[in-house]
Design a protein around this motif. Sequence first.
Motif, PDB file in Angstrom:
ATOM      1  N   TRP A   1      18.024  25.771  -0.570  1.00 39.69           N
ATOM      2  CA  TRP A   1      17.025  25.116  -1.416  1.00 39.69           C
ATOM      3  C   TRP A   1      17.369  25.393  -2.874  1.00 39.69           C
TER       4      TRP A   1
ATOM      5  N   MET B   1       5.214  24.292   6.923  1.00 47.30           N
ATOM      6  CA  MET B   1       5.748  23.075   6.314  1.00 47.30           C
ATOM      7  C   MET B   1       4.997  21.841   6.823  1.00 47.30           C
TER       8      MET B   1
ATOM      9  N   LEU C   1      15.796  16.200   1.933  1.00 47.37           N
ATOM     10  CA  LEU C   1      15.978  16.230   3.391  1.00 47.37           C
ATOM     11  C   LEU C   1      17.385  15.773   3.785  1.00 47.37           C
ATOM     12  N   GLY C   2      17.903  16.375   4.835  1.00 48.73           N
ATOM     13  CA  GLY C   2      19.203  15.940   5.350  1.00 48.73           C
ATOM     14  C   GLY C   2      19.111  14.544   5.937  1.00 48.73           C
ATOM     15  N   HIS C   3      17.956  14.239   6.513  1.00 43.95           N
ATOM     16  CA  HIS C   3      17.706  12.901   7.067  1.00 43.95           C
ATOM     17  C   HIS C   3      16.385  12.384   6.501  1.00 43.95           C
TER      18      HIS C   3
ATOM     19  N   GLY D   1      16.408  17.943   8.734  1.00 45.54           N
ATOM     20  CA  GLY D   1      17.291  18.528   7.711  1.00 45.54           C
ATOM     21  C   GLY D   1      16.555  19.170   6.556  1.00 45.54           C
ATOM     22  N   CYS D   2      15.372  19.766   6.837  1.00 44.88           N
ATOM     23  CA  CYS D   2      14.603  20.392   5.740  1.00 44.88           C
ATOM     24  C   CYS D   2      15.146  21.770   5.379  1.00 44.88           C
ATOM     25  N   ARG D   3      15.855  22.398   6.300  1.00 43.90           N
ATOM     26  CA  ARG D   3      16.545  23.672   6.098  1.00 43.90           C
ATOM     27  C   ARG D   3      15.600  24.888   5.974  1.00 43.90           C
ATOM     28  N   TYR D   4      14.361  24.713   6.397  1.00 44.86           N
ATOM     29  CA  TYR D   4      13.425  25.843   6.362  1.00 44.86           C
ATOM     30  C   TYR D   4      13.905  26.938   7.314  1.00 44.86           C
TER      31      TYR D   4
ATOM     32  N   MET E   1      16.859  27.754   7.956  1.00 42.06           N
ATOM     33  CA  MET E   1      17.973  28.515   7.355  1.00 42.06           C
ATOM     34  C   MET E   1      17.444  29.637   6.474  1.00 42.06           C
TER      35      MET E   1
END
Lengths: 400, 208
Positions: free
Chosen positions: A57, A135, A116-118, B87-90, B92
Motif C-alpha cells: 500500500w 475492509m 485494486l489488482g482487479h 487484489g486489495c492486498r490487505y 499481504m
Amino acid sequence: MASTATATAVPGPRLNRTIDYRISLTLAFIALLFGAYGVLRVLVFKDHGALTSYVPWGLWVGVYVFLVWLEVGMILTYFLLRRFMQIEGLRLLAPVAMLAAISALLGALFVIGMDLGHPFRFWKAYLQPNFGSLMSWMIWLHTLYLVILTAELFAYFRGKNYVDRWKIYLNFLTYISIPIGVLLIAVIGGLFGVVAARPFWNASVLPLMFFIASLVAGLGLLTLLHLLFSPTRGTPQYKATAIQMARVFLAAIIIGLIASLANGLVIAYPNVPAHAEGLKLVLFGPYWWTIWIVHLGIGVLVPLLLLSFWRTRLLAIGAASICYLIGFTMVPVNIIIPGLAYPMPTMEGIKEAFYHSKLTFDYTPMFMEWQVVVFAVGISLLVFTVGYRFIVEPYLREHH
Amino acid sequence: MVIDLRKCTGCNACTIACIAENHLPAGVVYRPVMEEELGTYPNVSMRSTPRPCMQCETAPCVPVCPVHATWIRPDGIVDMDYDQCIGCRYCMTACPYHARTFDFGYNYTTGTPEPNQPYERVPNFEYGKRWEQRRGRSPTGNVRKCHFCSHKLDAGMLPSCVTSCIGYATYFGDANDPDSLVAELISRGNKIRLKEEMGTRPRVYYLI
C-alpha cells in the motif's frame, strides 16, 4: 438552469461569477487530462507504479484515507459547530459542505478503486462480502455514507420548498450520517490498527487518532469553504463566523498536535525496534522533509502562527486553512508507508533473500501514481464545480 | 512441514523448484531462503532459513480478506481463489512472515528487446486449475502464496521444495499421525516456529 445574467446578479457565492465557474471547470479538465495517462496505465497496462510485494500500500491508500478524513470530518465538524456552538452563520453552508463531502468521497472511491489488482471485481465486495473483515465494513459504510449524502444533496437539488417539506427526513438523514461517519473513521483506523503483523500500526489508539485527524482536517476544509462560498459573504456575520471558526480551528490544531506528540512519545520511549523503526523512518528516513517541513512546518507551525496572531484577518484564516490542508496530505502517507517499509523482526533476511524490483522495502511513488491522484482531484473538482453550479447555486438563490 | 536448518545448505534449489513447478513470474516468490550471519568476525557462521508459507493454524491473512478469497482447507493448507481475489492486498499487510506476494504481471523478459517469450506464457496448474499468465487475467493482479503444491498433494505427490532438497532438509507429512516422521521430529526439543509469540501457530517447524 439559471442564465448567466441572473447568476451574476446574485451576490455572495463565489461561483456565481461565470469566470470563476469557468476557471474551476478548466482546472478540473486540466487535472483530468494530466492524470488520464496514469489512469490508462492502471486500467490497460495494469501498472501499479512503485508498489512492491513488501510495501503493498502506498500513495493511493494514503490519499484515500486523507479524502475520507476530509469528507467525514467536514460533516462532523459542521454538525458540531451548528448544534453545539450554535454558529448561525454556517446555516446556509450545509449544501456546500455536503457537496464538498461527496466530491471528496467520489475522488476517494476512485483512487482506492485504482489501487485494486482487479478494479472491475469491486462488486464482489458488495455481493460476496466477508463481514469478518474490516475492509468489508469500510466498503459498506462508505457506500452507505455516499447514499445518505446523495439523498441530502438531491433534496437541495429539488429546491427550498422540497427541503422544507422533507425537513424531518433530511434531519433524520443528517443525524444518522453522524454515527455512520464516526463508525467509518473508526473502521478505517481499525483496519490498520488490527494488523498485528505491523507493529507501527497495531495500536488501539489508532482509530481515535484517525478520528481526531478527521475532525481537524474537516474543520480546516470547512473554514476554507466558509471563506470562499458562504452566502453571507460581505456581511458582518460572515467575518464573525470566520473568526469563531478560526478560534475552534486553532484549538483543534493544538489538540491534534498534543495527541500526535503523546502517541509518538509512547512509541519512541521504549525504543522497541518493531515499533520504533516506523517512527524513525517517519522522522529521520529518506522522506524526513515530508513530516518536518511539509506537515509540521507548513501544515502546523504556519497555521498556528497565523491563527495565534492574525486570527481576525480573513486572509490569515484562509491561508492557515490552506496551509493546514496542504501539510495534512502527508499525514496518512506517513502512517501507511512507514508501517510497511521495513521487514518484521526475525524476518530481516527476507530483504536479500530474492532480488526483484517488486521484492523490496523501498518505495517512492512514481509519476504515474501522482497522475492518478491528480485525476482523482480532477474528479472531485469537477463534481464540486458542476454540483455547485446546478445544485447549490439555485438553492441559495431561492434563499436570496 | 519440518525444515532441518542444520542440513540446509542455502542452495536455493527449493526456491527454483517451486518457481519451475508453479511457473512463477518475475517478482513472485513462494519460498525464498533467508540468509543470516551469526556472530562477529572471526567467529561467524551462516544460517539459511527457507521461508515457505507457514500455513498458520490461526492465519491472520484469512479473516481480513473482504471477499472470502482465502481460507484454510481441512488439511490445514491456506488456500486461495484467484478468480475471487480483488487484489486489495490487505492479506499481504496482515502476514507477519511476508509470505504473500503480489503478481504485478511482470515477465522475466519485461524491458528486454523480446519481451513475453512463449515459455513465460506456459500455464500453471495451481489449485488444480489451469492459469495462463496474461495481463489483466488472474493470477495477474492477484495476491499469490505458497500452497505446499496442493495440486501435487491432491495427486498423492510431495511438494516440489521437498523433493528437490539436495540435503534432505525438508520433511513433509501428517503431524497428527503419531507414526509419521514429522510427528517424531517435532516432538523433539530442538524445534522452533517463526514468530511463535504472535500466536499464529505455524504449521512449518524448524529444527535447529
